[in-house]
Write an enzyme that holds these catalytic residues in place. Structure first.
Site, PDB file in Angstrom:
ATOM      1  N   ARG A 189      22.127  14.432   0.412  1.00  0.00           N
ATOM      2  CA  ARG A 189      23.409  14.071   1.039  1.00  0.00           C
ATOM      3  C   ARG A 189      24.165  13.061   0.172  1.00  0.00           C
ATOM      4  O   ARG A 189      25.359  13.223  -0.079  1.00  0.00           O
ATOM      5  CB  ARG A 189      23.139  13.492   2.426  1.00  0.00           C
ATOM      6  CG  ARG A 189      24.345  13.473   3.328  1.00  0.00           C
ATOM      7  CD  ARG A 189      23.967  12.916   4.687  1.00  0.00           C
ATOM      8  NE  ARG A 189      22.837  13.608   5.278  1.00  0.00           N
ATOM      9  CZ  ARG A 189      22.059  13.109   6.236  1.00  0.00           C
ATOM     10  NH1 ARG A 189      22.314  11.915   6.741  1.00  0.00           N
ATOM     11  NH2 ARG A 189      21.035  13.803   6.709  1.00  0.00           N
ATOM     12  N   ASP A 208      12.889  27.628   0.462  1.00  0.00           N
ATOM     13  CA  ASP A 208      14.054  26.778   0.632  1.00  0.00           C
ATOM     14  C   ASP A 208      14.668  27.210   1.976  1.00  0.00           C
ATOM     15  O   ASP A 208      14.407  28.310   2.455  1.00  0.00           O
ATOM     16  CB  ASP A 208      15.025  27.030  -0.536  1.00  0.00           C
ATOM     17  CG  ASP A 208      16.354  26.355  -0.325  1.00  0.00           C
ATOM     18  OD1 ASP A 208      16.365  25.154   0.001  1.00  0.00           O
ATOM     19  OD2 ASP A 208      17.397  27.038  -0.488  1.00  0.00           O
ATOM     20  N   ASP A 263      17.575  29.873  -3.667  1.00  0.00           N
ATOM     21  CA  ASP A 263      18.873  30.469  -3.981  1.00  0.00           C
ATOM     22  C   ASP A 263      19.670  29.591  -4.950  1.00  0.00           C
ATOM     23  O   ASP A 263      20.762  29.975  -5.350  1.00  0.00           O
ATOM     24  CB  ASP A 263      19.706  30.689  -2.712  1.00  0.00           C
ATOM     25  CG  ASP A 263      20.170  29.381  -2.117  1.00  0.00           C
ATOM     26  OD1 ASP A 263      19.322  28.466  -1.968  1.00  0.00           O
ATOM     27  OD2 ASP A 263      21.369  29.243  -1.823  1.00  0.00           O
ATOM     28  N   ASN A 317      17.897  17.373   8.024  1.00  0.00           N
ATOM     29  CA  ASN A 317      18.145  18.064   9.296  1.00  0.00           C
ATOM     30  C   ASN A 317      17.313  19.335   9.423  1.00  0.00           C
ATOM     31  O   ASN A 317      17.525  20.126  10.350  1.00  0.00           O
ATOM     32  CB  ASN A 317      19.631  18.432   9.411  1.00  0.00           C
ATOM     33  CG  ASN A 317      20.514  17.203   9.512  1.00  0.00           C
ATOM     34  OD1 ASN A 317      20.377  16.416  10.453  1.00  0.00           O
ATOM     35  ND2 ASN A 317      21.398  17.010   8.555  1.00  0.00           N
ATOM     36  N   GLY A 369      21.226  22.259  -2.527  1.00  0.00           N
ATOM     37  CA  GLY A 369      19.908  21.746  -2.909  1.00  0.00           C
ATOM     38  C   GLY A 369      19.875  20.263  -3.229  1.00  0.00           C
ATOM     39  O   GLY A 369      18.805  19.688  -3.354  1.00  0.00           O
ATOM     40  N   SER A 383      16.907  18.929   2.969  1.00  0.00           N
ATOM     41  CA  SER A 383      17.656  18.469   4.138  1.00  0.00           C
ATOM     42  C   SER A 383      16.841  17.588   5.083  1.00  0.00           C
ATOM     43  O   SER A 383      15.691  17.882   5.386  1.00  0.00           O
ATOM     44  CB  SER A 383      18.171  19.685   4.916  1.00  0.00           C
ATOM     45  OG  SER A 383      18.770  19.257   6.118  1.00  0.00           O
ATOM     46  N   ASP A 436      18.389  26.380   3.336  1.00  0.00           N
ATOM     47  CA  ASP A 436      19.798  26.787   3.288  1.00  0.00           C
ATOM     48  C   ASP A 436      20.040  27.832   2.201  1.00  0.00           C
ATOM     49  O   ASP A 436      19.757  27.577   1.034  1.00  0.00           O
ATOM     50  CB  ASP A 436      20.687  25.568   3.003  1.00  0.00           C
ATOM     51  CG  ASP A 436      20.625  24.544   4.135  1.00  0.00           C
ATOM     52  OD1 ASP A 436      20.576  24.968   5.294  1.00  0.00           O
ATOM     53  OD2 ASP A 436      20.633  23.336   3.844  1.00  0.00           O
TER      54      ASP A 436
HETATM   55  C1  BG6 Z   1      20.132  21.080   1.252  1.00  0.00           C
HETATM   56  C2  BG6 Z   1      21.513  21.648   1.053  1.00  0.00           C
HETATM   57  O1  BG6 Z   1      19.324  21.998   1.934  1.00  0.00           O
HETATM   58  O2  BG6 Z   1      20.169  19.888   1.999  1.00  0.00           O
HETATM   59  C3  BG6 Z   1      22.408  20.582   0.436  1.00  0.00           C
HETATM   60  O3  BG6 Z   1      21.462  22.776   0.207  1.00  0.00           O
HETATM   61  C4  BG6 Z   1      22.389  19.331   1.294  1.00  0.00           C
HETATM   62  O4  BG6 Z   1      23.723  21.075   0.320  1.00  0.00           O
HETATM   63  C5  BG6 Z   1      20.949  18.845   1.434  1.00  0.00           C
HETATM   64  O5  BG6 Z   1      23.189  18.305   0.698  1.00  0.00           O
HETATM   65  C6  BG6 Z   1      20.817  17.600   2.294  1.00  0.00           C
HETATM   66  O6  BG6 Z   1      21.095  17.936   3.623  1.00  0.00           O
HETATM   67  P1  BG6 Z   1      21.139  16.935   4.845  1.00  0.00           P
HETATM   68  O7  BG6 Z   1      21.008  17.841   6.027  1.00  0.00           O
HETATM   69  O8  BG6 Z   1      19.968  15.990   4.728  1.00  0.00           O
HETATM   70  O9  BG6 Z   1      22.436  16.210   4.785  1.00  0.00           O
HETATM   71 MG    MG Z   2      19.356  26.674  -0.866  1.00  0.00          MG
END
Ligand code: BG6
Ligand code: MG
Length: 211
Positions: A47, A7, A169, A117, A44, A115, A9
């Site tokens: 968005r 993972d 986590d 991102n 996890g 994510s 974040d």
């Molecule tokens: C996860 C985070 O890695 O990504 C979440 O733990 C987040 O909190 C999710 O909502 C989506 O992220 P992003 O960057 O696509 O908005």
């Molecule tokens: Mg995480």
């Protein structure tokens, strides 16, 4: 074990604070109560699912999907501004040394993050070269606790799920790993979760606990 799926974040980097600040400014604007405890529930999850959790406390009229899309997009722009400040210093030596050690032992390494991102973050902090594959929010339709992101990561590595260990986590991530038939290693909050197979007190424990 032949592969390790991480993972992002809360495991390799810590972007919780940036998610929190970005969602906080959105919540403040909409007059919604939001705090660090509620922020933990966003770990996890995608968005849009995160926005829906925040909107549980919204007292205004129901929002159309297009309005929600706009809010989520705005949050993302704020969040990405914070991401631009990240550097190689945002990854500890412990994480870098452990990844190098696992690679030397012949394990394949992948990312499994909800994510969209993720690739930007990996590039900002210089982690791309350690990974053999990246599965993220851009190649899935369901976020954790669905196993999809991890199953894709195993597929990208050319490995069976049962030959992979997932490092997480978040409880949603441990549930996702187990649903996918993988071994689940938990760090931080997930270390105390009952479904966690391997408890990590610190990231470098992976060196002894995965063979
Ligand atoms: C996860 C985070 O890695 O990504 C979440 O733990 C987040 O909190 C999710 O909502 C989506 O992220 P992003 O960057 O696509 O908005
Ligand atoms: Mg995480």
């Amino acid at each position: 074990m032949k592969g390790v799926i991480f993972d992002l974040d809360g495991v390799l980097v810590f972007t919780d604070k940036y998610h929190y600040k970005a969602w906080k400014s959105i919540a403040d604007e909409l007059g919604i109560y939001f705090d660090e405890e509620i922020n933990k529930r966003l770990r996890g999850v995608s968005r849009m699912d995160s926005l829906n959790i925040i909107l549980e406390r919204y007292e205004g009229r129901p929002l159309a999907q297009a309005e929600k899309d706009e809010i989520a997009e705005k949050k993302n722009s704020i969040y990405r501004e914070y991401l631009k400040t990240m550097t190689a210093d945002d990854v500890t030596m412990e994480v870098r040394e452990t990844l190098t050690d696992l690679k030397k032992k012949g394990l394949k390494l992948a990312l499994g993050s909800s994510s969209k991102n993720a690739k930007m973050i990996l590039s900002q902090v210089g982690l791309e070269a350690y990974l053999d594959a990246v599965s993220d929010g851009t190649n899935i339709t369901k976020s954790k606790p669905s196993p999809e992101v991890f199953l894709k990561a195993a597929e990208f590595l050319g490995l069976s799920p049962e030959d992979c260990v997932v490092v997480e986590d978040a409880e949603a991530g441990i549930d996702a790993a187990k649903a996918g038939g993988m071994t689940a290693a938990g760090i931080g909050d997930a270390a105390g979760y009952q479904k966690t197979d391997i408890v990590l007190k610190r990231f470098s424990d992976l060196k002894e606990k995965i063979a």
